[in-house]
Motif scaffolding. Structure first.
Motif, short mmCIF file in Angstrom:
data_model
loop_
_atom_site.label_atom_id
_atom_site.label_comp_id
_atom_site.label_asym_id
_atom_site.label_seq_id
_atom_site.Cartn_x
_atom_site.Cartn_y
_atom_site.Cartn_z
N VAL A 1 4.42 18.25 2.44
CA VAL A 1 5.62 19.06 2.39
C VAL A 1 6.86 18.10 3.02
CG1 VAL A 1 4.18 20.95 3.08
CG2 VAL A 1 5.18 19.71 5.00
N ALA A 2 6.78 16.83 2.85
CA ALA A 2 7.77 15.86 3.04
C ALA A 2 7.36 14.36 2.27
CB ALA A 2 8.05 15.38 4.47
N ALA A 3 8.19 14.04 1.60
CA ALA A 3 8.05 12.78 0.80
C ALA A 3 7.75 11.54 1.78
CB ALA A 3 9.49 12.51 -0.02
N VAL B 1 0.73 -1.20 0.12
CA VAL B 1 0.08 -0.15 -0.01
C VAL B 1 0.89 1.12 0.03
CG1 VAL B 1 -2.03 1.08 1.04
CG2 VAL B 1 -1.69 -1.38 1.38
N PHE B 2 0.79 2.33 -0.95
CA PHE B 2 1.62 3.37 -1.28
C PHE B 2 0.78 4.50 -0.92
CE2 PHE B 2 3.11 -0.01 -4.17
CZ PHE B 2 4.51 -0.13 -3.90
N ASN B 3 1.60 5.56 -0.53
CA ASN B 3 0.93 7.11 -0.42
C ASN B 3 1.05 7.78 -1.76
OD1 ASN B 3 0.09 9.37 0.43
ND2 ASN B 3 1.63 9.52 2.23
N ASP B 4 0.10 7.89 -2.39
CA ASP B 4 0.42 8.79 -3.57
C ASP B 4 0.43 10.45 -3.53
OD1 ASP B 4 -2.27 9.83 -3.00
OD2 ASP B 4 -3.11 8.83 -5.00
N THR B 5 0.73 11.02 -2.29
CA THR B 5 0.95 12.45 -2.18
C THR B 5 2.19 12.94 -3.05
OG1 THR B 5 0.66 14.24 -0.36
CG2 THR B 5 2.56 12.15 0.03
N ARG B 6 1.99 14.24 -3.28
CA ARG B 6 3.09 14.75 -4.09
C ARG B 6 3.43 16.16 -3.25
NH1 ARG B 6 4.82 14.32 -9.16
NH2 ARG B 6 5.92 16.16 -10.02
N VAL B 7 5.00 16.11 -3.10
CA VAL B 7 5.64 17.19 -2.70
C VAL B 7 5.48 18.42 -3.18
CG1 VAL B 7 7.63 17.71 -1.17
CG2 VAL B 7 7.26 15.52 -1.31
N ILE B 8 5.18 19.36 -2.29
CA ILE B 8 5.24 20.90 -3.03
C ILE B 8 6.43 21.29 -2.53
CG2 ILE B 8 2.60 20.84 -3.34
CD1 ILE B 8 2.25 22.43 -0.78
N PRO B 9 6.62 22.68 -3.35
CA PRO B 9 7.93 23.56 -2.81
C PRO B 9 7.55 24.25 -1.61
CG PRO B 9 6.99 24.07 -4.85
CD PRO B 9 6.14 23.03 -4.78
N ALA B 10 7.34 23.87 -0.43
CA ALA B 10 6.87 24.56 0.63
C ALA B 10 7.67 25.38 1.54
CB ALA B 10 6.12 23.29 1.44
N GLY C 1 8.67 29.10 -4.03
CA GLY C 1 9.15 28.04 -3.10
C GLY C 1 10.40 27.00 -3.58
N THR C 2 11.12 26.24 -2.69
CA THR C 2 11.67 25.19 -2.93
C THR C 2 11.56 24.10 -2.14
OG1 THR C 2 13.45 26.05 -1.04
CG2 THR C 2 13.76 26.94 -3.05
N MET C 3 12.11 22.98 -2.72
CA MET C 3 11.64 21.48 -1.86
C MET C 3 12.05 21.78 -0.72
SD MET C 3 10.18 19.81 -4.01
CE MET C 3 10.22 18.23 -3.69
N PRO C 4 11.37 21.17 0.15
CA PRO C 4 11.53 21.32 1.83
C PRO C 4 12.17 19.97 2.22
CG PRO C 4 9.24 20.49 1.53
CD PRO C 4 9.75 20.74 0.04
N LEU C 5 13.56 20.03 1.80
CA LEU C 5 14.28 18.74 2.27
C LEU C 5 14.61 18.66 3.97
CD1 LEU C 5 17.43 18.53 -0.19
CD2 LEU C 5 15.52 17.37 -0.01
N PRO C 6 14.46 17.58 4.36
CA PRO C 6 14.53 17.38 5.93
C PRO C 6 15.84 18.10 6.56
CG PRO C 6 14.11 15.17 4.74
CD PRO C 6 14.54 16.16 3.73
N PRO C 7 15.69 18.72 7.74
CA PRO C 7 17.01 19.36 8.16
C PRO C 7 18.16 18.61 8.24
CG PRO C 7 15.18 18.98 9.85
CD PRO C 7 14.64 18.65 8.50
N TYR C 8 18.09 17.38 8.16
CA TYR C 8 19.46 16.68 8.29
C TYR C 8 20.05 16.67 7.16
CZ TYR C 8 15.86 13.16 7.62
OH TYR C 8 14.69 12.52 7.16
N ILE C 9 19.51 16.99 5.99
CA ILE C 9 20.17 17.00 4.63
C ILE C 9 20.36 18.32 4.35
CG2 ILE C 9 19.81 16.64 2.31
CD1 ILE C 9 17.88 14.23 2.82
#
Length: 341
Positions: A174-176, A55-64, A141-149
């Motif tokens: 706002v996160a993959a 079962v997959f999540n089909d959400t799409r990340v926005i440049p948040a 906006g830009t892609m909201p990469l996690p803070p550890y990246i």
């Protein structure tokens, strides 16, 4: 439970800053009743049974991720949950320079009024104008990469593709859902040939997923709500798989949390649309999920608590110790684990 029970030492070099290529060549640590085995994601069809369902999540990340100014003050904003047609709740950097009613200019003709400051320091941003907010974000906006990246390198053009799954369709995250980053059309064909079924649902992942648990006890931690949907046809398919003896295996903690939110104590998954703030810790009785494919998570995080609930805390500490000793890559762009209790 004490939060420090979910701590472990992770060498910084284990944090992946880029995904591997091709995506399905990432390593995969399988933990099941027979112990641990070191595989690669491409082996997944052989690890499952005909009749199982992923079962997959089909959400799409926005440049948040937005950078702006209020007067001479720099203001950073990470959107994390839609609150209205033009309103988004956002975590704010330099929030001490912002108060209710202030206007923030994010450049490119994008501005917003800050309102309704919450106890966690977040604000609702009410975007000006008539263009859809999604259009404004694509512009400013830009892609909201996690803070550890993001703390180790800047976001770049590669991340616009790398940080979306092949299933990404419904804009709003706002996160993959990073476990699904490992999937490719070739892998999906292999799963179909092996008789493994697939389904999709939608959970718009919020930036709260990156927040550390600051409380000393899990009872004192408040989860941020996220919006999700399982339609009636999908719920019926999930129930049918279990009724005929197949296993429901969530791809990612986001899929798992939404399915468990929609399942009743009778283990039946019902259609669901709305917010969920489910917080799964050891002692939780799973209602619908039989397994989980997920990446490796942060120490003392709600997600490490979730996998500990599924597999047992001591077992997961041993799984992570093996992964660290054997040079697995951690977090969003890292390797995978397949957890089959």
């Amino acid at each position: 439970m004490r939060v420090d029970l979910f701590d472990f030492a992770l060498p910084p070099e284990r944090i992946a800053l880029r995904p591997v290529s091709p995506r399905d060549s990432a390593r995969m640590l399988v933990a099941d009743g027979s112990g641990l085995s070191d595989r690669i994601v491409r082996d997944l069809p052989a690890m499952l049974r005909a009749g199982d369902m992923l079962v997959f999540n089909d959400t799409r990340v926005i440049p948040a991720q937005l950078e702006g100014r209020r007067g001479d003050a720099k203001i950073g904003a990470t959107l994390h949950k839609r609150e209205g047609l033009r309103q988004w709740r956002a975590f704010i950097r330099n929030a001490k320079r912002l108060k209710d009613g202030d206007s923030v200019d994010f450049g490119q003709g994008v501005s917003a009024i800050a309102r309704d400051r919450a106890v966690d320091g977040s604000f609702i941003l009410d975007f000006a104008g008539e263009e859809p907010v999604e259009v404004l974000l694509e512009r400013a906006g830009t892609m909201p990469l996690p803070p550890y990246i993001a703390g180790k390198r800047p976001t770049d053009a590669r991340d616009h593709e790398d940080y979306q799954t092949m299933f990404a369709r419904e804009k709003g995250a706002v996160a993959a859902p990073t476990a699904a980053l490992h999937f490719t059309p070739a892998l999906m064909a292999g799963l179909a040939a092996a008789g493994v079924e697939t389904a999709t649902l939608t959970l718009h992942v919020g930036a709260g997923t990156f927040l550390p648990v600051k409380a000393d006890d899990t009872d004192d931690h408040a989860m941020h709500a996220e919006w999700g949907r399982i339609d009636a046809d999908t719920a019926a398919r999930l129930n049918a798989v279990r009724a005929r003896g197949g296993r429901l295996i969530a791809v990612g903690t986001t899929s798992l949390r939404l399915i468990e939110s929609a399942a009743g104590e009778d283990h039946v998954v019902r259609p669901f649309e709305g917010d969920t703030a489910i917080f799964i810790t050891p002692g939780y009785k799973f209602r619908a999920i039989d397994g989980l494919m997920t990446n490796f998570h942060l120490p003392k995080s709600t997600l490490f608590m979730l996998v500990s609930a599924l597999m047992g805390r001591e077992r997961m500490q041993a799984v992570y110790a093996h992964a660290i000793a054997d040079d697995y890559r951690f977090y969003s762009y890292g390797d995978a684990s397949l957890l089959l209790p």
